[in-house]
Design a protein around this motif. Structure first.
Motif, PDB file in Angstrom:
ATOM      1  N   VAL A  36       0.851  -1.186   0.000  1.00  0.00           N
ATOM      2  CA  VAL A  36       0.000   0.000   0.000  1.00  0.00           C
ATOM      3  C   VAL A  36       0.892   1.243   0.000  1.00  0.00           C
ATOM      4  O   VAL A  36       1.707   1.432   0.918  1.00  0.00           O
ATOM      5  CB  VAL A  36      -0.925   0.028   1.230  1.00  0.00           C
ATOM      6  CG1 VAL A  36      -1.826   1.267   1.187  1.00  0.00           C
ATOM      7  CG2 VAL A  36      -1.765  -1.249   1.301  1.00  0.00           C
ATOM      8  N   ALA A  37       0.753   2.086  -1.023  1.00  0.00           N
ATOM      9  CA  ALA A  37       1.492   3.354  -1.083  1.00  0.00           C
ATOM     10  C   ALA A  37       0.676   4.407  -0.344  1.00  0.00           C
ATOM     11  O   ALA A  37      -0.400   4.798  -0.791  1.00  0.00           O
ATOM     12  CB  ALA A  37       1.730   3.760  -2.526  1.00  0.00           C
ATOM     13  N   GLY A  56       0.313   8.923  -2.685  1.00  0.00           N
ATOM     14  CA  GLY A  56       0.419   7.467  -2.764  1.00  0.00           C
ATOM     15  C   GLY A  56      -0.091   6.935  -4.092  1.00  0.00           C
ATOM     16  O   GLY A  56       0.530   6.059  -4.707  1.00  0.00           O
ATOM     17  N   GLN A  57      -1.216   7.454  -4.548  1.00  0.00           N
ATOM     18  CA  GLN A  57      -1.757   7.040  -5.842  1.00  0.00           C
ATOM     19  C   GLN A  57      -0.775   7.360  -6.963  1.00  0.00           C
ATOM     20  O   GLN A  57      -0.533   6.524  -7.847  1.00  0.00           O
ATOM     21  CB  GLN A  57      -3.087   7.752  -6.109  1.00  0.00           C
ATOM     22  CG  GLN A  57      -3.687   7.383  -7.469  1.00  0.00           C
ATOM     23  CD  GLN A  57      -4.887   8.231  -7.840  1.00  0.00           C
ATOM     24  OE1 GLN A  57      -5.439   8.958  -7.009  1.00  0.00           O
ATOM     25  NE2 GLN A  57      -5.303   8.162  -9.097  1.00  0.00           N
ATOM     26  N   ASP A  83      -6.047  -1.577  -6.784  1.00  0.00           N
ATOM     27  CA  ASP A  83      -6.503  -0.275  -6.291  1.00  0.00           C
ATOM     28  C   ASP A  83      -5.468   0.768  -6.704  1.00  0.00           C
ATOM     29  O   ASP A  83      -4.283   0.438  -6.866  1.00  0.00           O
ATOM     30  CB  ASP A  83      -6.622  -0.322  -4.754  1.00  0.00           C
ATOM     31  CG  ASP A  83      -7.096   1.003  -4.172  1.00  0.00           C
ATOM     32  OD1 ASP A  83      -8.316   1.195  -4.050  1.00  0.00           O
ATOM     33  OD2 ASP A  83      -6.237   1.869  -3.852  1.00  0.00           O
ATOM     34  N   PRO A  84      -5.881   2.032  -6.882  1.00  0.00           N
ATOM     35  CA  PRO A  84      -4.919   3.065  -7.270  1.00  0.00           C
ATOM     36  C   PRO A  84      -3.716   3.190  -6.347  1.00  0.00           C
ATOM     37  O   PRO A  84      -2.639   3.609  -6.782  1.00  0.00           O
ATOM     38  CB  PRO A  84      -5.756   4.346  -7.255  1.00  0.00           C
ATOM     39  CG  PRO A  84      -7.150   3.895  -7.541  1.00  0.00           C
ATOM     40  CD  PRO A  84      -7.270   2.561  -6.881  1.00  0.00           C
ATOM     41  N   ASN A  85      -3.869   2.821  -5.078  1.00  0.00           N
ATOM     42  CA  ASN A  85      -2.758   2.918  -4.113  1.00  0.00           C
ATOM     43  C   ASN A  85      -2.090   1.578  -3.823  1.00  0.00           C
ATOM     44  O   ASN A  85      -1.204   1.526  -2.962  1.00  0.00           O
ATOM     45  CB  ASN A  85      -3.266   3.487  -2.778  1.00  0.00           C
ATOM     46  CG  ASN A  85      -3.538   4.966  -2.824  1.00  0.00           C
ATOM     47  OD1 ASN A  85      -4.426   5.419  -3.541  1.00  0.00           O
ATOM     48  ND2 ASN A  85      -2.786   5.753  -2.076  1.00  0.00           N
ATOM     49  N   VAL A  86      -2.482   0.526  -4.524  1.00  0.00           N
ATOM     50  CA  VAL A  86      -2.036  -0.817  -4.125  1.00  0.00           C
ATOM     51  C   VAL A  86      -1.385  -1.575  -5.280  1.00  0.00           C
ATOM     52  O   VAL A  86      -1.876  -1.548  -6.414  1.00  0.00           O
ATOM     53  CB  VAL A  86      -3.223  -1.648  -3.584  1.00  0.00           C
ATOM     54  CG1 VAL A  86      -2.797  -3.077  -3.256  1.00  0.00           C
ATOM     55  CG2 VAL A  86      -3.816  -0.983  -2.345  1.00  0.00           C
ATOM     56  N   ASN A 308     -11.309  -3.158  -2.503  1.00  0.00           N
ATOM     57  CA  ASN A 308     -10.663  -3.527  -3.768  1.00  0.00           C
ATOM     58  C   ASN A 308      -9.691  -4.685  -3.592  1.00  0.00           C
ATOM     59  O   ASN A 308      -9.619  -5.600  -4.436  1.00  0.00           O
ATOM     60  CB  ASN A 308      -9.932  -2.324  -4.373  1.00  0.00           C
ATOM     61  CG  ASN A 308     -10.899  -1.328  -5.005  1.00  0.00           C
ATOM     62  OD1 ASN A 308     -12.007  -1.678  -5.375  1.00  0.00           O
ATOM     63  ND2 ASN A 308     -10.464  -0.078  -5.126  1.00  0.00           N
ATOM     64  N   VAL A 309      -8.937  -4.684  -2.504  1.00  0.00           N
ATOM     65  CA  VAL A 309      -7.976  -5.782  -2.270  1.00  0.00           C
ATOM     66  C   VAL A 309      -8.717  -7.078  -1.984  1.00  0.00           C
ATOM     67  O   VAL A 309      -8.375  -8.147  -2.527  1.00  0.00           O
ATOM     68  CB  VAL A 309      -7.009  -5.428  -1.122  1.00  0.00           C
ATOM     69  CG1 VAL A 309      -6.155  -6.648  -0.753  1.00  0.00           C
ATOM     70  CG2 VAL A 309      -6.105  -4.272  -1.511  1.00  0.00           C
ATOM     71  N   LEU A 310      -9.760  -7.015  -1.146  1.00  0.00           N
ATOM     72  CA  LEU A 310     -10.539  -8.240  -0.851  1.00  0.00           C
ATOM     73  C   LEU A 310     -11.206  -8.787  -2.100  1.00  0.00           C
ATOM     74  O   LEU A 310     -11.220 -10.017  -2.306  1.00  0.00           O
ATOM     75  CB  LEU A 310     -11.587  -7.934   0.228  1.00  0.00           C
ATOM     76  CG  LEU A 310     -11.053  -7.740   1.641  1.00  0.00           C
ATOM     77  CD1 LEU A 310     -12.175  -7.327   2.588  1.00  0.00           C
ATOM     78  CD2 LEU A 310     -10.346  -8.996   2.152  1.00  0.00           C
ATOM     79  N   ALA A 311     -11.725  -7.920  -2.952  1.00  0.00           N
ATOM     80  CA  ALA A 311     -12.343  -8.370  -4.202  1.00  0.00           C
ATOM     81  C   ALA A 311     -11.318  -9.082  -5.072  1.00  0.00           C
ATOM     82  O   ALA A 311     -11.602 -10.128  -5.681  1.00  0.00           O
ATOM     83  CB  ALA A 311     -12.961  -7.194  -4.957  1.00  0.00           C
ATOM     84  N   TYR A 312     -10.096  -8.539  -5.121  1.00  0.00           N
ATOM     85  CA  TYR A 312      -9.025  -9.176  -5.915  1.00  0.00           C
ATOM     86  C   TYR A 312      -8.650 -10.540  -5.322  1.00  0.00           C
ATOM     87  O   TYR A 312      -8.546 -11.546  -6.048  1.00  0.00           O
ATOM     88  CB  TYR A 312      -7.801  -8.285  -5.977  1.00  0.00           C
ATOM     89  CG  TYR A 312      -6.599  -8.978  -6.566  1.00  0.00           C
ATOM     90  CD1 TYR A 312      -6.489  -9.169  -7.933  1.00  0.00           C
ATOM     91  CD2 TYR A 312      -5.596  -9.509  -5.742  1.00  0.00           C
ATOM     92  CE1 TYR A 312      -5.399  -9.849  -8.473  1.00  0.00           C
ATOM     93  CE2 TYR A 312      -4.500 -10.171  -6.274  1.00  0.00           C
ATOM     94  CZ  TYR A 312      -4.420 -10.342  -7.642  1.00  0.00           C
ATOM     95  OH  TYR A 312      -3.350 -11.020  -8.169  1.00  0.00           O
ATOM     96  N   LEU A 313      -8.452 -10.592  -4.004  1.00  0.00           N
ATOM     97  CA  LEU A 313      -8.035 -11.845  -3.358  1.00  0.00           C
ATOM     98  C   LEU A 313      -9.115 -12.920  -3.495  1.00  0.00           C
ATOM     99  O   LEU A 313      -8.807 -14.104  -3.651  1.00  0.00           O
ATOM    100  CB  LEU A 313      -7.716 -11.591  -1.889  1.00  0.00           C
ATOM    101  CG  LEU A 313      -6.501 -10.688  -1.608  1.00  0.00           C
ATOM    102  CD1 LEU A 313      -6.360 -10.408  -0.111  1.00  0.00           C
ATOM    103  CD2 LEU A 313      -5.201 -11.313  -2.149  1.00  0.00           C
ATOM    104  N   ASN A 314     -10.373 -12.508  -3.421  1.00  0.00           N
ATOM    105  CA  ASN A 314     -11.470 -13.485  -3.550  1.00  0.00           C
ATOM    106  C   ASN A 314     -11.572 -14.061  -4.943  1.00  0.00           C
ATOM    107  O   ASN A 314     -12.064 -15.162  -5.126  1.00  0.00           O
ATOM    108  CB  ASN A 314     -12.792 -12.829  -3.145  1.00  0.00           C
ATOM    109  CG  ASN A 314     -12.877 -12.584  -1.638  1.00  0.00           C
ATOM    110  OD1 ASN A 314     -12.224 -13.285  -0.858  1.00  0.00           O
ATOM    111  ND2 ASN A 314     -13.656 -11.594  -1.241  1.00  0.00           N
TER     112      ASN A 314
END
Length: 315
Positions: A36-37, A56-57, A83-86, A308-314
Motif C-alpha cells: 500500500v502506497a 500514494g496514488q 486499487d490506485p494505491n495498491v 478492492n484488495v478483498l475483491a481481488y483476493l477473492n
C-alpha cells in the motif's frame, strides 16, 4: 484534505506487516505481498507530520506503469494493481543494497562534490564540474542501510563484495539491470521533454532464485527529473535547474533549518504548502506519463482499498 497516512488491514492469509517510510507491506501466506502506497512524505529519512493528497496514488501508478514498460528488459515482482494505491506481487528476498545511478552531478552527489570530495562510492569524479553538469557516462553509486539507524550509507562495489552483502555473480546482474532500466527511463523521459537525472532501483530474489525488480521505479520519490528545454542555457548562466522531483521539498526544509540532523525540528508545513507539494507531484505524473492524472475517490480511502484488495483476493 483526505489522505492516507497509516493502515491497519487484516487480509485473509496475512502473516505480518512491514511499515516503511512511505509504503506498508502486507505478507500473505508465504508467497504474496500487498503493498500500500500511503500519502506519507519522507525527506532526509524523516517522515513529515502531514500526508500529501494523492501522493500514494501517484507513486503507485507511476511505478506500476513503468514496470509494465520495462518488463521486456528486466523481470519484476508485480502481479496486479487492484486499487490506485495498491500493488500486489511475488514475495522476494530483497538485496540489502540500493542501486543508485546518476547521469548528472546533482543532489547528494553535488553536495559531496561541493565539500571537495572527488570520490563517490569508489568512483573518481572529474574535476571542474558544476552542480547539475552531465557526467561523461552514468555512474552507479550504491547505498546500503547504516548498521545503526535508518540512514542510507554510500558504499563501493568493492566493499559490497568484500563484506559479502551481495555475491559477485548477483551483483553483476544488478549492475546490468540498473544500466538497462536507466537507459529505458532516459529514453522515455526524453520523449516527454524531460531529463532523468538520477534514480535508485531495488532488487530481490524470488523463491526460485530469479533476480527481479521490486519496490518502485522512476517515481518522484526515487528519481530526479529536469526539464530538457532550457537545461543548457540555465547551466551556462549558472542558474538552478527547473526540476520535477522531491528535491524541492528538501531545499525548502534546508532553507527552514532542517536536514534530519540530531536536535533539529521539522518545520511546520501549512495546508497551502501541502497543497503546492500535491500539485507538484501531479505535475510530474502528467509530464512523465504523458497523460492526465485522474484523482481517485478519497471520500473513504481506507474502505476503498480494503474493498478492492478483498475483491481481488477473492477472485
Amino acid at each position: 484534505m483526505n489522505t492516507i497516512t497509516a493502515t491497519n488491514f487484516n487480509f485473509p492469509g496475512q502473516k505480518k506487516v512491514y511499515k516503511g517510510k512511505v509504503r506498508e507491506v502486507y505478507y500473505l501466506n508465504d508467497d504474496l505481498l500487498v503493498m500500500v502506497a500511503t500519502d506519507r512524505l519522507s525527506a532526509f529519512d524523516v517522515v513529515m507530520p502531514k500526508g500529501i493528497p494523492y501522493k500514494g496514488q501517484i507513486l503507485n501508478q507511476i511505478a506500476t506503469k513503468f514496470m509494465a514498460q520495462t518488463q521486456d528488459l528486466v523481470p519484476n515482482w508485480l502481479i496486479a494493481t487492484p486499487d490506485p494505491n495498491v500493488a500486489v506481487g511475488h514475495l522476494c528476498e530483497p538485496f540489502k543494497v540500493e542501486m543508485v545511478i546518476r547521469g548528472y552531478l546533482s543532489g547528494h552527489a553535488a553536495r559531496e562534490y561541493n565539500l571537495g570530495k572527488r570520490k563517490l562510492c569508489g568512483i573518481v569524479l572529474p574535476e571542474g564540474m558544476k552542480e547539475n553538469d552531465r557526467f561523461p557516462e552514468p555512474i552507479i553509486t550504491p547505498a546500503t542501510k547504516a548498521e545503526m539507524g535508518d540512514h542510507d550509507e554510500d558504499i563501493s562495489r568493492e566493499d559490497i563484495l568484500k563484506r559479502g552483502i551481495v555475491i559477485e555473480k548477483d551483483y553483476l546482474v544488478l549492475e546490468d539491470y540498473t544500466r538497462k532500466l536507466f537507459q529505458r527511463g532516459t529514453e522515455i523521459a526524453a520523449s516527454r521533454g524531460l531529463i532523468l537525472v538520477d534514480t535508485k532501483y531495488e532488487f530481490g530474489k524470488t523463491k526460485d532464485g530469479k533476480i527481479v525488480l521490486i519496490d518502485e521505479i522512476h517515481t518522484p520519490d526515487s528519481s530526479r527529473y529536469f526539464y530538457a528545454e532550457g537545461y543548457q542555457e540555465r547551466q551556462d548562466r549558472g542558474e538552478a535547474q527547473k526540476q520535477l522531483s522531491k528535491e524541492f521539498v528538501r531545499q525548502w526544509l534546508i532553507a527552514n533549518n532542517f536536514q534530519g540532523l540530531k536536535g533539529q525540528t521539522v518545520p511546520e508545513m501549512s495546508d497551502d504548502y501541502i497543497e503546492t507539494i500535491s500539485e507538484r507531484y501531479i505535475e510530474l505524473y502528467e509530464n512523465i506519463m504523458g497523460e492526465p492524472f485522474v484523482k481517485a475517490d478519497v471520500s473513504n480511502i481506507q474502505e476503498r482499498i480494503k474493498a478492492n484488495v478483498l475483491a481481488y483476493l477473492n477472485r
